[in-house]
Design a protein around this motif. Structure first.
Motif, PDB file in Angstrom:
ATOM      1  N   LEU A  17     -52.917 -29.873  13.793  1.00  0.00           N
ATOM      2  CA  LEU A  17     -51.833 -29.629  14.741  1.00  0.00           C
ATOM      3  C   LEU A  17     -51.748 -28.165  15.137  1.00  0.00           C
ATOM      4  CD1 LEU A  17     -49.270 -31.191  15.961  1.00  0.00           C
ATOM      5  CD2 LEU A  17     -48.016 -29.995  14.191  1.00  0.00           C
ATOM      6  N   TYR A  18     -51.902 -27.274  14.180  1.00  0.00           N
ATOM      7  CA  TYR A  18     -51.768 -25.845  14.467  1.00  0.00           C
ATOM      8  C   TYR A  18     -52.873 -25.365  15.403  1.00  0.00           C
ATOM      9  CZ  TYR A  18     -51.189 -20.860  13.874  1.00  0.00           C
ATOM     10  OH  TYR A  18     -50.993 -19.521  14.111  1.00  0.00           O
ATOM     11  N   ASP A  19     -54.124 -25.684  15.073  1.00  0.00           N
ATOM     12  CA  ASP A  19     -55.235 -25.225  15.909  1.00  0.00           C
ATOM     13  C   ASP A  19     -55.180 -25.824  17.316  1.00  0.00           C
ATOM     14  OD1 ASP A  19     -56.189 -23.676  13.857  1.00  0.00           O
ATOM     15  OD2 ASP A  19     -57.713 -25.127  13.216  1.00  0.00           O
ATOM     16  N   HIS A  20     -54.713 -27.056  17.432  1.00  0.00           N
ATOM     17  CA  HIS A  20     -54.697 -27.718  18.736  1.00  0.00           C
ATOM     18  C   HIS A  20     -53.581 -27.207  19.641  1.00  0.00           C
ATOM     19  CE1 HIS A  20     -55.795 -30.912  21.513  1.00  0.00           C
ATOM     20  NE2 HIS A  20     -54.501 -31.166  21.670  1.00  0.00           N
ATOM     21  N   PHE A  21     -52.396 -26.947  19.081  1.00  0.00           N
ATOM     22  CA  PHE A  21     -51.244 -26.599  19.919  1.00  0.00           C
ATOM     23  C   PHE A  21     -50.809 -25.142  19.831  1.00  0.00           C
ATOM     24  CE2 PHE A  21     -50.653 -31.203  19.569  1.00  0.00           C
ATOM     25  CZ  PHE A  21     -50.500 -31.520  20.906  1.00  0.00           C
ATOM     26  N   PHE A  22     -51.127 -24.447  18.753  1.00  0.00           N
ATOM     27  CA  PHE A  22     -50.589 -23.107  18.567  1.00  0.00           C
ATOM     28  C   PHE A  22     -51.616 -21.996  18.734  1.00  0.00           C
ATOM     29  CE2 PHE A  22     -47.661 -25.909  16.389  1.00  0.00           C
ATOM     30  CZ  PHE A  22     -46.442 -25.456  16.839  1.00  0.00           C
ATOM     31  N   VAL A  23     -52.891 -22.328  18.683  1.00  0.00           N
ATOM     32  CA  VAL A  23     -53.940 -21.341  18.907  1.00  0.00           C
ATOM     33  C   VAL A  23     -54.372 -21.474  20.354  1.00  0.00           C
ATOM     34  CG1 VAL A  23     -56.258 -20.600  18.270  1.00  0.00           C
ATOM     35  CG2 VAL A  23     -54.704 -21.440  16.519  1.00  0.00           C
ATOM     36  N   LYS A 101     -41.698 -19.736  16.154  1.00  0.00           N
ATOM     37  CA  LYS A 101     -41.192 -19.903  14.783  1.00  0.00           C
ATOM     38  C   LYS A 101     -41.823 -21.119  14.117  1.00  0.00           C
ATOM     39  CE  LYS A 101     -38.071 -16.625  14.446  1.00  0.00           C
ATOM     40  NZ  LYS A 101     -38.133 -15.573  13.475  1.00  0.00           N
ATOM     41  N   LEU A 102     -42.012 -22.197  14.867  1.00  0.00           N
ATOM     42  CA  LEU A 102     -42.640 -23.396  14.326  1.00  0.00           C
ATOM     43  C   LEU A 102     -44.094 -23.125  13.958  1.00  0.00           C
ATOM     44  CD1 LEU A 102     -41.839 -26.278  13.718  1.00  0.00           C
ATOM     45  CD2 LEU A 102     -42.580 -26.913  15.995  1.00  0.00           C
ATOM     46  N   GLY A 103     -44.782 -22.344  14.781  1.00  0.00           N
ATOM     47  CA  GLY A 103     -46.160 -21.960  14.461  1.00  0.00           C
ATOM     48  C   GLY A 103     -46.235 -21.142  13.192  1.00  0.00           C
ATOM     49  N   THR A 105     -44.168 -21.344  10.724  1.00  0.00           N
ATOM     50  CA  THR A 105     -43.849 -22.251   9.625  1.00  0.00           C
ATOM     51  C   THR A 105     -45.041 -23.128   9.261  1.00  0.00           C
ATOM     52  OG1 THR A 105     -41.551 -22.303  10.366  1.00  0.00           O
ATOM     53  CG2 THR A 105     -42.244 -24.035   8.858  1.00  0.00           C
ATOM     54  N   ILE A 106     -45.741 -23.637  10.269  1.00  0.00           N
ATOM     55  CA  ILE A 106     -46.834 -24.585  10.050  1.00  0.00           C
ATOM     56  C   ILE A 106     -48.130 -23.899   9.632  1.00  0.00           C
ATOM     57  CG2 ILE A 106     -48.336 -26.204  11.288  1.00  0.00           C
ATOM     58  CD1 ILE A 106     -45.919 -27.203  12.755  1.00  0.00           C
ATOM     59  N   CYS A 107     -48.342 -22.671  10.034  1.00  0.00           N
ATOM     60  CA  CYS A 107     -49.612 -21.975   9.806  1.00  0.00           C
ATOM     61  C   CYS A 107     -50.098 -22.010   8.355  1.00  0.00           C
ATOM     62  CB  CYS A 107     -49.532 -20.537  10.314  1.00  0.00           C
ATOM     63  SG  CYS A 107     -51.094 -19.647  10.178  1.00  0.00           S
ATOM     64  N   PRO A 108     -49.270 -21.708   7.356  1.00  0.00           N
ATOM     65  CA  PRO A 108     -49.794 -21.705   5.978  1.00  0.00           C
ATOM     66  C   PRO A 108     -50.281 -23.071   5.498  1.00  0.00           C
ATOM     67  CG  PRO A 108     -47.650 -20.604   6.078  1.00  0.00           C
ATOM     68  CD  PRO A 108     -47.890 -21.230   7.419  1.00  0.00           C
ATOM     69  N   MET A 109     -49.783 -24.136   6.082  1.00  0.00           N
ATOM     70  CA  MET A 109     -50.186 -25.478   5.642  1.00  0.00           C
ATOM     71  C   MET A 109     -50.857 -26.264   6.764  1.00  0.00           C
ATOM     72  SD  MET A 109     -46.372 -26.855   5.084  1.00  0.00           S
ATOM     73  CE  MET A 109     -45.062 -26.114   6.032  1.00  0.00           C
ATOM     74  N   ARG A 110     -51.565 -25.545   7.634  1.00  0.00           N
ATOM     75  CA  ARG A 110     -52.140 -26.162   8.821  1.00  0.00           C
ATOM     76  C   ARG A 110     -53.147 -27.256   8.516  1.00  0.00           C
ATOM     77  NH1 ARG A 110     -54.850 -21.376  11.857  1.00  0.00           N
ATOM     78  NH2 ARG A 110     -55.110 -20.053  10.092  1.00  0.00           N
ATOM     79  N   GLU A 111     -53.878 -27.167   7.434  1.00  0.00           N
ATOM     80  CA  GLU A 111     -54.887 -28.191   7.112  1.00  0.00           C
ATOM     81  C   GLU A 111     -54.260 -29.522   6.711  1.00  0.00           C
ATOM     82  OE1 GLU A 111     -58.087 -27.807   7.774  1.00  0.00           O
ATOM     83  OE2 GLU A 111     -57.612 -25.784   8.454  1.00  0.00           O
ATOM     84  N   ASP A 112     -52.963 -29.537   6.434  1.00  0.00           N
ATOM     85  CA  ASP A 112     -52.271 -30.769   6.068  1.00  0.00           C
ATOM     86  C   ASP A 112     -51.862 -31.593   7.283  1.00  0.00           C
ATOM     87  OD1 ASP A 112     -52.497 -30.003   3.427  1.00  0.00           O
ATOM     88  OD2 ASP A 112     -50.512 -29.071   3.379  1.00  0.00           O
ATOM     89  N   PHE A 113     -51.903 -30.998   8.472  1.00  0.00           N
ATOM     90  CA  PHE A 113     -51.479 -31.684   9.691  1.00  0.00           C
ATOM     91  C   PHE A 113     -52.704 -32.116  10.486  1.00  0.00           C
ATOM     92  CE2 PHE A 113     -47.982 -28.858   8.577  1.00  0.00           C
ATOM     93  CZ  PHE A 113     -46.925 -29.749   8.561  1.00  0.00           C
ATOM     94  N   ILE A 114     -53.357 -33.179  10.050  1.00  0.00           N
ATOM     95  CA  ILE A 114     -54.595 -33.656  10.663  1.00  0.00           C
ATOM     96  C   ILE A 114     -54.284 -34.345  11.981  1.00  0.00           C
ATOM     97  CG2 ILE A 114     -56.557 -35.222  10.392  1.00  0.00           C
ATOM     98  CD1 ILE A 114     -56.129 -34.952   7.350  1.00  0.00           C
TER      99      ILE A 114
END
Length: 142
Positions: A17-23, A101-103, A105-114
């Motif tokens: 989720l992080y790489d797709h929407f926040f990067v 802010k959501l990015g 929050t999610i960044c440290p656990m980004r690999e958990d959001f497949i």
């Protein structure tokens, strides 16, 4: 299971989720807002987003009560223009702040959001391709 599905061309792409929407990538011109994020009831990020929204409201209410010496937390119109936003309203400012802010929050656990992509999407406008696996984007030619 997902790697096997990818090898058998059932799954088009695997990301998070992080790489797709926040990067941000240089080619994608679509404006990513909180409304475009995939939402499933019971997921982590919708709860985190709701908590952040409530926190923003409390801060805003606190600023209304105590106008002296507070730091403005909303994003200025100049910052919105610099980030490529065409909508300069207060809601766009709040949405951009929420996504930031959501990015964080999610960044440290980004690999958990497949995220499992079952269809190709345009790399320019991020619209899903309903038929075929390649097409010419009308937005790219503008």
């Amino acid at each position: 299971m997902l790697r096997k599905a990818s090898r058998e061309n059932i799954v088009v792409d695997l990301t998070n989720l992080y790489d797709h929407f926040f990067v941000t990538t240089g080619e994608c011109k679509a404006k990513i807002t909180a409304a475009r994020l995939p939402y499933f009831d019971g997921d982590y990020w919708p709860g985190a987003a709701e908590d952040l929204i409530n926190q923003f409201r409390l801060e805003e209410d606190g600023r209304k009560l105590n106008k002296k010496g507070t730091i403005k937390k909303t994003i200025t119109k100049r910052a919105l223009k610099a980030s490529g936003q065409s909508d300069l309203s207060a809601n766009a400012s709040k949405d951009l702040l929420l996504m930031h802010k959501l990015g964080e929050t999610i960044c440290p656990m980004r690999e958990d959001f497949i995220m499992v992509h079952l269809q190709h999407c345009c790399t320019h406008c991020c619209i899903l391709m309903v038929s075929g696996n390649r097409w010419v984007c009308a937005m790219r030619q503008n």
